[in-house]
Design a protein around this motif. Structure first.
Motif, short mmCIF file in Angstrom:
data_model
loop_
_atom_site.label_atom_id
_atom_site.label_comp_id
_atom_site.label_asym_id
_atom_site.label_seq_id
_atom_site.Cartn_x
_atom_site.Cartn_y
_atom_site.Cartn_z
N GLU A 183 0.85 -1.18 0.00
CA GLU A 183 0.00 0.00 0.00
C GLU A 183 0.89 1.24 0.00
OE1 GLU A 183 -0.97 0.60 4.74
OE2 GLU A 183 -2.21 -0.81 3.62
N ARG A 233 3.03 2.53 3.37
CA ARG A 233 2.80 1.48 4.36
C ARG A 233 3.78 1.65 5.52
NH1 ARG A 233 2.95 -5.03 3.00
NH2 ARG A 233 2.12 -5.76 5.01
N GLU A 270 3.02 0.54 -5.35
CA GLU A 270 2.66 1.62 -4.43
C GLU A 270 3.87 2.20 -3.69
OE1 GLU A 270 0.82 -1.04 -5.03
OE2 GLU A 270 -1.26 -0.83 -4.34
N TYR A 320 -5.11 2.46 -9.18
CA TYR A 320 -5.48 1.79 -7.93
C TYR A 320 -6.95 2.04 -7.59
CZ TYR A 320 -0.44 1.63 -7.77
OH TYR A 320 0.88 1.42 -8.11
N ARG A 322 -9.13 2.32 -1.84
CA ARG A 322 -7.84 2.48 -1.17
C ARG A 322 -7.47 3.94 -0.91
NH1 ARG A 322 -3.85 -1.82 -4.30
NH2 ARG A 322 -5.15 -3.68 -4.07
N LYS A 325 -7.31 5.25 2.82
CA LYS A 325 -6.19 4.69 3.59
C LYS A 325 -4.88 5.28 3.12
CE LYS A 325 -3.92 1.90 6.30
NZ LYS A 325 -3.82 2.18 7.75
N TYR A 326 -4.70 5.40 1.83
CA TYR A 326 -3.46 5.95 1.29
C TYR A 326 -3.28 7.40 1.73
CZ TYR A 326 -3.13 1.85 -1.79
OH TYR A 326 -3.03 0.58 -2.29
#
Length: 273
Positions: free
Chosen positions: A76, A79, A112, A150, A154, A157-158
């Motif tokens: 991700e 991360r 990512e 993507y 997501r 969260k990103y």
């Protein structure tokens, strides 16, 4: 006896994959391999690993399915934000003293982490004199990484990860919204090279200033972990940096004494001269 037979069958399948297609999973952690293969057996309604050997040898599409099962694609943007904070505050200021910066992201999966690094370099004014080499053994994952698209689910969260990692702007500046999600801005791709590389069989990238291989070696056995660490050690310039995943460490490896710890909790190390 049943467990022994399962191990023999797995050996046969992995040997078939290696000799037919050149992908070497023979030194991957057995528990992970058994779990992933068991999932594929259930889908195909097969009872034994040995039943996969002939289809894999005869049908390339079957092999590609197995390859997808065995590939590591969990990743991700930004991360473990604390890791990127360490890069921003402690590592990039040192790397900024070089006229040109070379970074290798090994096991980049769908890309990512490569884009995260590109954003970090841009915000620190270093992107124009940097080159990011993002590699993976799976060509399908490399293609997805190169495209940089993507899913919408997501984005939240990103964005959170980006801000927790010390982002200095708006994460939305780095992607374009699409009907199905997000597409990374083309300016981030200029200095990223996406390429095939298999840590189990391929050789070094020379004179890197920073190597990231995060949450990949947890799927390797001890021998393959040491092989990968050897590649990283030989690929780093003197005093270059290595970043691992939160569940990975240099302790008890053959290369423990070849690095000094920069940030133990974030798993950042520096090559000793």
């Amino acid at each position: 006896m049943e467990k022994e037979i399962r191990e023999i069958e797995l050996d046969l399948l992995l040997e078939a994959i290696f000799r037919r297609y050149g992908y070497d999973f023979r030194k991957y952690a057995r528990s992970s391999l058994h779990r992933r293969i068991a999932h594929r057996l259930a889908i195909m309604k097969l009872s034994h690993i040995a039943e996969l050997v002939h289809p894999v040898l005869e049908d390339e599409s079957c092999f590609k399915t197995i390859l997808r099962d065995l590939s590591i694609d969990v990743t991700e943007m930004f991360r473990d934000p604390e890791f990127f904070q360490v890069l921003r505050k402690e590592i990039l200021p040192f790397l900024s003293t070089y006229p040109f910066i070379r970074i290798w992201i090994a096991g980049c999966a769908t890309g990512e982490e490569a884009y995260s690094m590109a954003i970090l370099l841009k915000e620190e004014g270093l992107y124009e004199r940097a080159k990011i080499y993002a590699t993976d053994m799976n060509s399908a994952l490399i293609q997805k990484a190169r495209e940089g698209h993507y899913a919408a689910k997501r984005i939240r969260k990103y964005t959170e990860n980006y801000h927790q990692a010390g982002g200095t702007g708006a994460f939305s500046d780095y992607y374009h919204a699409e009907k199905t999600g997000m597409a990374m801005d083309s300016s981030l791709k200029t200095n990223i090279v996406f390429a095939m590389h298999h840590l189990a069989t391929d050789e070094v990238f020379n004179e890197m200033h920073l190597i990231l291989c995060r949450n990949v070696m947890i799927y390797f056995d001890d021998d393959l972990q040491n092989r990968a660490l050897g590649l990283f050690h030989r690929s780093l310039c003197d005093r270059g940096f290595l970043g691992l995943g939160t569940r990975e460490t240099l302790r008890f490896s053959d290369y423990e004494n070849n690095f000094e710890c920069v940030a133990e909790e974030e798993r950042v190390y520096r090559k000793l001269s």
